[in-house]
Design an enzyme around this catalytic site. Structure first.
Site, mmCIF file in Angstrom:
data_model
loop_
_atom_site.group_PDB
_atom_site.id
_atom_site.type_symbol
_atom_site.label_atom_id
_atom_site.label_comp_id
_atom_site.label_asym_id
_atom_site.label_seq_id
_atom_site.Cartn_x
_atom_site.Cartn_y
_atom_site.Cartn_z
ATOM 1 N N TYR A 146 -19.250 45.480 -30.301
ATOM 2 C CA TYR A 146 -19.053 46.909 -30.577
ATOM 3 C C TYR A 146 -17.592 47.334 -30.401
ATOM 4 O O TYR A 146 -17.302 48.473 -30.054
ATOM 5 C CB TYR A 146 -19.998 47.731 -29.677
ATOM 6 C CG TYR A 146 -21.445 47.304 -29.859
ATOM 7 C CD1 TYR A 146 -22.099 47.512 -31.063
ATOM 8 C CD2 TYR A 146 -22.127 46.639 -28.848
ATOM 9 C CE1 TYR A 146 -23.402 47.077 -31.268
ATOM 10 C CE2 TYR A 146 -23.436 46.207 -29.037
ATOM 11 C CZ TYR A 146 -24.061 46.428 -30.252
ATOM 12 O OH TYR A 146 -25.351 45.999 -30.459
ATOM 13 N N HIS A 153 -23.621 53.663 -36.644
ATOM 14 C CA HIS A 153 -23.690 52.433 -35.852
ATOM 15 C C HIS A 153 -22.300 51.842 -35.768
ATOM 16 O O HIS A 153 -21.558 51.842 -36.766
ATOM 17 C CB HIS A 153 -24.623 51.401 -36.497
ATOM 18 C CG HIS A 153 -26.027 51.901 -36.595
ATOM 19 N ND1 HIS A 153 -26.881 51.908 -35.529
ATOM 20 C CD2 HIS A 153 -26.702 52.446 -37.628
ATOM 21 C CE1 HIS A 153 -28.036 52.433 -35.894
ATOM 22 N NE2 HIS A 153 -27.954 52.771 -37.174
HETATM 23 C C1 DHK Z 1 -25.976 49.619 -31.208
HETATM 24 C C2 DHK Z 1 -26.881 48.962 -30.466
HETATM 25 O O1 DHK Z 1 -26.915 49.087 -29.140
HETATM 26 C C3 DHK Z 1 -27.816 48.016 -31.070
HETATM 27 O O2 DHK Z 1 -29.050 48.019 -30.412
HETATM 28 C C4 DHK Z 1 -28.011 48.288 -32.501
HETATM 29 C C5 DHK Z 1 -25.960 49.625 -32.684
HETATM 30 C C6 DHK Z 1 -26.707 48.478 -33.250
HETATM 31 C C7 DHK Z 1 -24.535 49.772 -33.171
HETATM 32 O O3 DHK Z 1 -24.057 48.958 -33.959
HETATM 33 O O4 DHK Z 1 -23.897 50.739 -32.767
HETATM 34 O O5 DHK Z 1 -28.763 47.276 -33.083
#
Ligand code: DHK
Length: 155
Positions: A30, A107
């Site tokens: 992320y 996301h």
């Molecule tokens: C964030 C999460 O915590 C995951 O559970 C998802 C999402 C994707 C993101 O890409 O921000 O699958």
């Protein structure tokens, strides 16, 4: 960039389970921005587009449902990253269906490049649009998108 100071619209940005850990995992799934950094970026973007922002995170489905219900009549739009609840939560879908404003699903990662279980979102069914895979930039785009959709509706 706007020059006026008073916000004329309100956006609630709701973050689901584990979003508070963004930037901390070794794989940087992320990105490298911590959650407080993401919040600061979103607050700056909201101010730039003349919106007041409430940026919230919970690890609990019911709390997210409560916030969506509270947003009725208060927020003009919602940006939501329900995180892992995206793929399972009928209660969050139902709450969003009862929200009369604009909804953008966001996301950090590109969920369609990932495991198959992340490819079906309940939220997308009610979202005006979806932004995925662009990290913190995507969060800023989502705020801009909600502001644009709300203002377009007012004209
Ligand atoms: C964030 C999460 O915590 C995951 O559970 C998802 C999402 C994707 C993101 O890409 O921000 O699958």
């Amino acid at each position: 960039m706007r020059t006026t100071t008073a916000p004329d619209l309100t956006i609630w940005f709701l973050n689901g389970p584990n979003a508070n850990l963004y930037g901390l995992d070794a794989n940087k799934t992320y990105g490298s921005d911590s959650f407080p950094v993401l919040q600061a970026r979103c607050e700056k973007k909201a101010a730039d587009v003349g919106a007041s922002l409430r940026f919230l995170q919970s690890n609990h489905e019911g709390v997210l449902v409560d916030w969506i219900q509270e947003a009725r009549g208060v927020a003009d739009g919602i940006v939501i990253n329900a995180a892992g609840l995206t793929y399972s939560s009928v209660p969050i879908l139902d709450a969003l269906m009862a929200f009369p404003g604009r909804i953008v699903e966001a996301h950090m990662s590109n969920i369609w490049k990932r495991e198959a279980f992340r490819h079906h979102s309940y939220i997308s069914r009610v979202a005006d649009g979806v932004i995925a895979g662009l990290g913190g930039d995507g969060y800023e785009f989502a705020i801009e998108a909600v502001a644009k959709l709300v203002r377009r509706e007012r004209t």
